[in-house]
Write a protein that holds these residues in place. Sequence first.
Motif, PDB file in Angstrom:
ATOM      1  N   GLY A  91      10.948  43.244  35.178  1.00 50.72           N
ATOM      2  CA  GLY A  91       9.778  43.833  35.821  1.00 50.72           C
ATOM      3  C   GLY A  91       9.968  45.307  36.107  1.00 50.72           C
ATOM      4  N   LEU A  92      11.168  45.682  36.531  1.00 48.43           N
ATOM      5  CA  LEU A  92      11.493  47.098  36.727  1.00 48.43           C
ATOM      6  C   LEU A  92      11.389  47.838  35.403  1.00 48.43           C
ATOM      7  CD1 LEU A  92      12.882  49.699  37.871  1.00 48.43           C
ATOM      8  CD2 LEU A  92      15.062  48.516  37.510  1.00 48.43           C
ATOM      9  N   HIS A 141      19.283  48.411  30.523  1.00 46.31           N
ATOM     10  CA  HIS A 141      19.185  49.090  31.812  1.00 46.31           C
ATOM     11  C   HIS A 141      18.322  50.340  31.684  1.00 46.31           C
ATOM     12  CE1 HIS A 141      22.953  51.859  31.059  1.00 46.31           C
ATOM     13  NE2 HIS A 141      22.161  51.777  30.045  1.00 46.31           N
ATOM     14  N   LEU A 142      17.903  50.801  32.832  1.00 53.70           N
ATOM     15  CA  LEU A 142      17.060  51.991  32.910  1.00 53.70           C
ATOM     16  C   LEU A 142      17.943  53.221  32.744  1.00 53.70           C
ATOM     17  CD1 LEU A 142      14.086  52.715  33.549  1.00 53.70           C
ATOM     18  CD2 LEU A 142      14.742  52.833  35.945  1.00 53.70           C
ATOM     19  N   THR A 143      17.570  54.105  31.795  1.00 53.23           N
ATOM     20  CA  THR A 143      18.357  55.320  31.587  1.00 53.23           C
ATOM     21  C   THR A 143      17.604  56.585  32.001  1.00 53.23           C
ATOM     22  OG1 THR A 143      17.598  55.424  29.275  1.00 53.23           O
ATOM     23  CG2 THR A 143      19.696  54.311  29.709  1.00 53.23           C
ATOM     24  N   LYS A 144      16.305  56.458  32.200  1.00 48.49           N
ATOM     25  CA  LYS A 144      15.514  57.604  32.647  1.00 48.49           C
ATOM     26  C   LYS A 144      14.384  57.087  33.536  1.00 48.49           C
ATOM     27  CE  LYS A 144      12.297  61.162  31.035  1.00 48.49           C
ATOM     28  NZ  LYS A 144      11.531  61.669  29.860  1.00 48.49           N
ATOM     29  N   ASN A 157      27.921  49.614  36.952  1.00 46.24           N
ATOM     30  CA  ASN A 157      27.397  49.523  35.594  1.00 46.24           C
ATOM     31  C   ASN A 157      25.929  49.920  35.488  1.00 46.24           C
ATOM     32  OD1 ASN A 157      27.881  48.749  32.795  1.00 46.24           O
ATOM     33  ND2 ASN A 157      26.512  47.026  33.169  1.00 46.24           N
ATOM     34  N   ALA A 158      25.270  50.106  36.633  1.00 47.54           N
ATOM     35  CA  ALA A 158      23.840  50.440  36.627  1.00 47.54           C
ATOM     36  C   ALA A 158      23.569  51.534  37.647  1.00 47.54           C
ATOM     37  CB  ALA A 158      23.000  49.198  36.937  1.00 47.54           C
ATOM     38  N   PRO A 159      23.651  52.784  37.244  1.00 45.93           N
ATOM     39  CA  PRO A 159      23.411  53.884  38.191  1.00 45.93           C
ATOM     40  C   PRO A 159      21.984  53.916  38.721  1.00 45.93           C
ATOM     41  CG  PRO A 159      23.638  54.705  35.934  1.00 45.93           C
ATOM     42  CD  PRO A 159      24.045  53.271  35.900  1.00 45.93           C
ATOM     43  N   LEU A 160      21.064  53.250  38.017  1.00 44.69           N
ATOM     44  CA  LEU A 160      19.675  53.160  38.483  1.00 44.69           C
ATOM     45  C   LEU A 160      19.371  51.700  38.836  1.00 44.69           C
ATOM     46  CD1 LEU A 160      18.035  55.475  35.783  1.00 44.69           C
ATOM     47  CD2 LEU A 160      18.660  56.060  38.128  1.00 44.69           C
ATOM     48  N   ALA A 161      20.172  51.143  39.721  1.00 38.56           N
ATOM     49  CA  ALA A 161      20.033  49.729  40.087  1.00 38.56           C
ATOM     50  C   ALA A 161      18.836  49.483  40.985  1.00 38.56           C
ATOM     51  CB  ALA A 161      21.304  49.234  40.766  1.00 38.56           C
ATOM     52  N   PRO A 169       3.934  53.508  46.966  1.00 38.38           N
ATOM     53  CA  PRO A 169       4.755  52.328  47.280  1.00 38.38           C
ATOM     54  C   PRO A 169       5.120  51.535  46.028  1.00 38.38           C
ATOM     55  CG  PRO A 169       2.475  51.844  47.783  1.00 38.38           C
ATOM     56  CD  PRO A 169       2.518  53.294  47.349  1.00 38.38           C
ATOM     57  N   LEU A 170       5.861  52.183  45.123  1.00 34.81           N
ATOM     58  CA  LEU A 170       6.302  51.566  43.884  1.00 34.81           C
ATOM     59  C   LEU A 170       7.819  51.490  43.903  1.00 34.81           C
ATOM     60  CD1 LEU A 170       4.035  53.510  41.329  1.00 34.81           C
ATOM     61  CD2 LEU A 170       3.548  51.331  42.470  1.00 34.81           C
ATOM     62  N   PHE A 171       8.341  50.285  43.741  1.00 33.80           N
ATOM     63  CA  PHE A 171       9.782  50.056  43.818  1.00 33.80           C
ATOM     64  C   PHE A 171      10.239  49.197  42.643  1.00 33.80           C
ATOM     65  CE2 PHE A 171       8.207  50.610  48.101  1.00 33.80           C
ATOM     66  CZ  PHE A 171       9.140  51.451  48.710  1.00 33.80           C
ATOM     67  N   GLY A 172      11.511  49.348  42.287  1.00 38.79           N
ATOM     68  CA  GLY A 172      12.082  48.494  41.255  1.00 38.79           C
ATOM     69  C   GLY A 172      13.553  48.250  41.517  1.00 38.79           C
ATOM     70  N   VAL A 173      14.024  47.038  41.233  1.00 38.04           N
ATOM     71  CA  VAL A 173      15.449  46.710  41.378  1.00 38.04           C
ATOM     72  C   VAL A 173      15.915  46.029  40.099  1.00 38.04           C
ATOM     73  CG1 VAL A 173      15.388  46.530  43.888  1.00 38.04           C
ATOM     74  CG2 VAL A 173      14.937  44.493  42.521  1.00 38.04           C
ATOM     75  N   GLN A 174      17.115  46.388  39.659  1.00 39.10           N
ATOM     76  CA  GLN A 174      17.663  45.793  38.447  1.00 39.10           C
ATOM     77  C   GLN A 174      18.263  44.419  38.719  1.00 39.10           C
ATOM     78  OE1 GLN A 174      17.654  47.131  35.006  1.00 39.10           O
ATOM     79  NE2 GLN A 174      17.896  44.918  35.053  1.00 39.10           N
ATOM     80  N   PHE A 175      18.628  44.153  39.960  1.00 38.34           N
ATOM     81  CA  PHE A 175      19.252  42.873  40.318  1.00 38.34           C
ATOM     82  C   PHE A 175      18.181  41.856  40.704  1.00 38.34           C
ATOM     83  CE2 PHE A 175      19.144  45.732  43.945  1.00 38.34           C
ATOM     84  CZ  PHE A 175      18.601  44.961  44.959  1.00 38.34           C
TER      85      PHE A 175
END
Length: 524
Positions: A91-92, A141-144, A157-161, A169-175
């Motif tokens: 979703g992120l 993973h997200l790179t930009k 391993n995920a600098p944009l976690a 109010p827009l948010f995203g999490v890799q986990f």
Amino acid sequence: MPNHETIVILDFGSQTTQLIARRVREAGVYCEIHPCTIAPEAVVEMNPTGLILSGGPMSVYDEGAPQVDPSLFEMTGEAGEPVPVLGICYGLQAMATALGGKVEASDRREFGHADLVGHAETPLFAGIPTHTRVWMSHGDHLTKVPEGFRAIAATDNAPLAAVAHESRPLFGVQFHPEVVHTDDGARLLQNFALAVCSARGDWTTESFIDEKIREIRETVGDHHVVLGLSGGVDSSVAAALLHKAIGDQLTCIFVDNGLLRAGEFEQVQTTFRDGFHIDLRAVDASELFLSRLADVADPEEKRKIIGAAFIDVFTEETHKLEEELGHRPKFLAQGTLYPDVIESVSFKGPSATIKSHHNVGGLPEKLGFELLEPFRELFKDEVREVGTELGVPDAIIRRHPFPGPGLAVRILGPITRADADLLRQADTIWLDELETSGTYDDVWQAFAVLLPVKSVGVMGDYRTYEQAVCLRAVTSTDGMTADWAKLPYEVLGRASNRIINEVRGINRVAYDVSSKPPATIEWE
């Protein structure tokens, strides 16, 4: 549900989407799951308080991978305020791709625990330590980040976690905050629902009961409702709720197919006829079912035979009821749960048929009933809470799930009354030992399976050649996935000893250590 704020969850095919909904509901906020292919206009019409984008198995750059319409990030509420959005894992990535970010395959795939560090001060992470353990499951993973977004947390391993928009109010999490392996995941989803979305958190068991009773009364009017009572949690709680709403306008039909649990036929009658004073028609049709099942070994054939026999018995009983009432009941009630509804609208279509469905929904349309499904918005744990509030006995509320075909799918091979009695005895001992040891409530489901083999044994000075059973116990949150229960050896030993000594005809006991997947919980 009317009168409640709603968070919409768009499902991109994750195995844990239902867990997102459960965590949001636990925060007291109503939510609904819809396929990610739903039209954006349909989402807007729902007037959501918030939007969550689930994880998924694909890569956003794969051909045919589901995407998210950018217009959903521009939604506003009735007062013109922006609708918050939270993207989880896929979703992120879908959100970032739609808004101009970049997603690439990771040099190292990440599955399992990771340490999340350095999150910035945002309402999403309020009260969560700056160092916390999260659960990762991704190969991309997200790179930009898209324009206007910033990183708010990272793992090795995920600098944009975790990312957030600077002003919206827009948010995203890799986990995955929805799984128990993420230490503060429930808190994060609660923060999103209550702090970010400003939801009131008024979705409670009491409010559901009050609203559902009003809805049932308005729908049913002065008509009659018939319910196929199985003795399980869902139909039992449905019976209690319907009776509270419409009283004598409800008739329950309970059929003994000869494959129930020990004492269940008597217990259900005592509970609902004597305790709740419900009009209950209990029918002993065991001879009919067992005669039709004679020499049948194939599990799917067993299910079809049992389903057809149930329809015959149910039809006969409703005709008798119609004669007594002087008119035909208009509604058929059943305990359909939200997971059944979700599965039927998966964006990939209904799942493959591993085992045919055995709910009362198999009743043919020619019977002419309108369906009444009071729990189609609820998960199993919510139904249990409703049952507790309505005074359904703890023995029923705590009861483990039981298959619709009953012991038919736990007797591997042809079915006889003698084998059913044998299995009932073994199963009763097994559950009794779990209760005695205090482990029954730690297990999602436990039962015994009668195997189609005999083995040599010795009792005293005599050789035996008798049947074998396998004990099964699993832990789970929703039954979709399950792990075999690591029960103490003493519990297994006592159960085995008692079964072999107390059940004449069984001389060997095994324990099933298979998880789901690759196995299923039931053997057939």
